[in-house]
Each structure stands twice: as structure tokens, then as C-alpha cells.
Design an enzyme around this catalytic site. Structure first.
Site, PDB file in Angstrom:
ATOM      1  N   SER A   1      35.551  30.879 -33.379  1.00  0.00           N
ATOM      2  CA  SER A   1      34.419  31.507 -33.936  1.00  0.00           C
ATOM      3  C   SER A   1      33.187  31.029 -32.742  1.00  0.00           C
ATOM      4  O   SER A   1      33.088  29.754 -32.424  1.00  0.00           O
ATOM      5  CB  SER A   1      34.136  30.917 -35.250  1.00  0.00           C
ATOM      6  OG  SER A   1      32.629  31.214 -35.647  1.00  0.00           O
TER       7      SER A   1
ATOM      8  N   TYR B   1      29.537  22.395 -41.337  1.00  0.00           N
ATOM      9  CA  TYR B   1      30.048  21.048 -40.210  1.00  0.00           C
ATOM     10  C   TYR B   1      31.616  21.230 -40.231  1.00  0.00           C
ATOM     11  O   TYR B   1      32.129  20.876 -39.007  1.00  0.00           O
ATOM     12  CB  TYR B   1      29.382  19.995 -40.527  1.00  0.00           C
ATOM     13  CG  TYR B   1      27.835  19.978 -40.260  1.00  0.00           C
ATOM     14  CD1 TYR B   1      27.298  20.231 -39.088  1.00  0.00           C
ATOM     15  CD2 TYR B   1      26.945  19.711 -41.445  1.00  0.00           C
ATOM     16  CE1 TYR B   1      26.002  19.976 -38.776  1.00  0.00           C
ATOM     17  CE2 TYR B   1      25.815  19.655 -41.069  1.00  0.00           C
ATOM     18  CZ  TYR B   1      25.248  20.004 -39.910  1.00  0.00           C
ATOM     19  OH  TYR B   1      23.930  19.944 -39.727  1.00  0.00           O
TER      20      TYR B   1
END
Ligand code: NAP
Length: 228
Positions: free
Chosen positions: A135, A148
Site C-alpha cells: 500500500s 500505524y
């Protein structure tokens, strides 16, 4: 006829890739956690070129069984597509550490384990390629915050794939982490920019035209080169 192995094949981008590769006369081996519940995939399996096998990429035993059941089968393309967002709590204020560890198991460690586990099969191909669906959110060049667990697991995936691309170059195996676009799936949401079919068609073309010069690069679904 080439053979492609696709993980997380029961929905979203994985299912779209199954449809795309079947339409392009490729033999598809589709891994998913619960074949008995994978109704869309089962419907497609009326096409003799599709085989569905149980595969939880984070579970060592099912990964071993999956690899063992492919013994002696040449694999031309492995697509590590299965992925997780990593839970709802991923901010400075609130973090789900168990979900973070699970995200690493699914998004980072599993693509490595499967790639290494299927090396013998890939070596039987005249044109072996490994694509890991990463990604753009894992790009270190991006300035986004939050997510995160997801971002770090995809950044680590990129590093692993870049390293393996260099290590496996002498074997003639091409590897790339790719960004599939922002895609209308359960993960991408309804407001995403492109459809599953658009993403899958782009990824098919990228894989079909992949050369050694692009191996180890971070590419988007439309072929654009992305910053690490
Ligand atoms: N959609 C986007 O905009 C977007 C953007 C960038 C990157 N990506 C990446 O693209 C890939 C596919 O995403 P998607 O949008 O299609 O997501 P999705 O609709 O949420 O589908 C995720 C797929 O991964 C499977 N999966 C999750 N954990 C697994 C495990 N432990 N073992 C086997 N399969 C597992 C799911 O299976 P179950 O049905 O069993 O849960 C499902 O088939 C992911 O790697 C994702 O990070 C997506």
C-alpha cells in the site's frame, strides 16, 4: 497455460484477480481461510481452471499444508494479496498491540513465508514472478499519520520484497511490492477511487509485462513508479 497462486481470494481485490486471470486463460489456485463459505469463489470454480484450497496465511500449519498440496506444481505467478488493516485502534491515543502484531503476521511475515515456501514451484516456471499487494500508506516518503499498524506492516513488506528481489535475481525470479490503487472493497470503502475490476485489470497488465528492469521496484496498479 500459466498458473497463478492468489491469497485472500474470496473477496475484494483477491476475488477480482481470480476473475481477471481466469478470463485471461490462466490456471488459478485460490487460497482462502474458509472455502466452505466462499460462495462467489465456488461459483467461479465451475471453471475447471480454478482450484480452491484452504489457506490462513498467518497460520503456519495451514500454510505448510497449502505448500505441500502444491508439490511438483509449477507456479508462474504468486500474488500475496491477503491483508488486514490491523484493527480500529491505531493512533497515538489508542493502540491495539495484539492487532498490530497480527497485522505484521498477515501483511509482512506471511508473504515472505509463502514466497520462500513456494520457491521450488516458482523455479519450475520459465518466467516466475512474485507480487505482494502492499500500500502507498506504507511509503516512508508519505507524511500521513495514524494507521500505524497498517503503515508499518506494509513499509516492512516493501523492505522484505526489495531485499528478496535482489537475493532471488540470480534465480530469475522477479518480485515487486505493488499498490493496488484506492479500491472499492470492504477495506477501501465505497468512496474509493477505482473499482475492483479496474484494479485487477491494471495488476494483470503490470504482471504480464513485468521485466527484470522493474523487479524490486515499488509500482502502482497502473504501472506508475512509487517512492519508497
Ligand atoms: N482496498 C484498497 O483500497 C487497498 C489499498 C491499498 C492496499 N490494499 C491491499 O490490497 C489487499 C487486498 O485488500 P482488499 O481491499 O481486497 O481487502 P478486503 O476486502 O478486506 O479483503 C481482504 C482479504 O484478505 C483476506 N485475509 C485477511 N487475513 C487473512 C489471513 N490471515 N489468511 C488468509 N486470508 C486473509 C480476507 O479473507 P477473509 O474474508 O477470510 O477475511 C480477504 O479475502 C490487502 O493486502 C490490502 O492491504 C487495499
Amino acid at each position: 497455460m500459466e498458473t497463478v497462486v492468489i491469497t485472500g481470494a474470496n473477496r475484494g481485490i483477491g476475488l477480482g484477480l481470480v476473475q481477471e486471470f481466469l478470463a485471461k486463460n490462466t490456471r488459478v489456485i485460490a487460497g482462502c481461510r474458509h472455502p466452505e463459505k466462499a460462495t462467489a469463489l465456488s461459483e467461479l470454480a465451475k471453471n475447471a481452471a480454478l482450484e480452491i484450497l484452504p489457506l490462513d496465511v498467518a497460520d503456519e500449519a495451514t500454510v505448510s499444508n497449502f505448500i505441500a498440496s502444491l508439490a511438483n506444481t509449477p507456479v508462474d505467478i504468486l500474488i500475496n494479496n491477503a491483508g488486514t488493516l490491523g484493527g480500529d485502534k491505531q493512533s497515538a491515543n489508542s493502540m491495539d498491540y495484539d492487532a498490530w502484531a497480527e497485522a505484521f503476521a498477515i501483511n509482512t511475515i506471511a508473504p515472505f513465508r509463502l514466497t520462500i515456501g513456494l520457491l521450488a514451484n516458482l523455479k519450475k516456471s520459465s518466467r516466475p514472478r512474485v507480487i505482494s499487494v502492499s500500500s502507498q500508506m506504507g511509503s516512508l516518503a508519505g507524511e500521513g499519520t495514524g494507521h500505524y499498524a497498517y503503515r508499518s506492516s506494509k513499509a516492512a513488506l516493501n523492505k522484505v520484497m526489495r531485499g528478496l528481489a535482489a537475493e532471488l535475481k540470480p534465480e530469475g525470479i522477479l518480485l515487486c511490492p505493488i499498490h493496488p490503487g484506492w479500491v472499492k472493497t470492504d477495506m477501501g470503502g465505497a468512496n474509493a477511487a477505482i473499482s475492483v475490476a479496474q484494479s485487477a485489470a491494471g495488476i494483470y497488465k503490470l504482471i504480464d509485462t513485468l521485466t527484470e528492469a522493474k523487479s524490486g521496484h515499488f509500482l502502482a496498479w497502473d504501472g506508475e513508479e512509487l517512492p519508497w
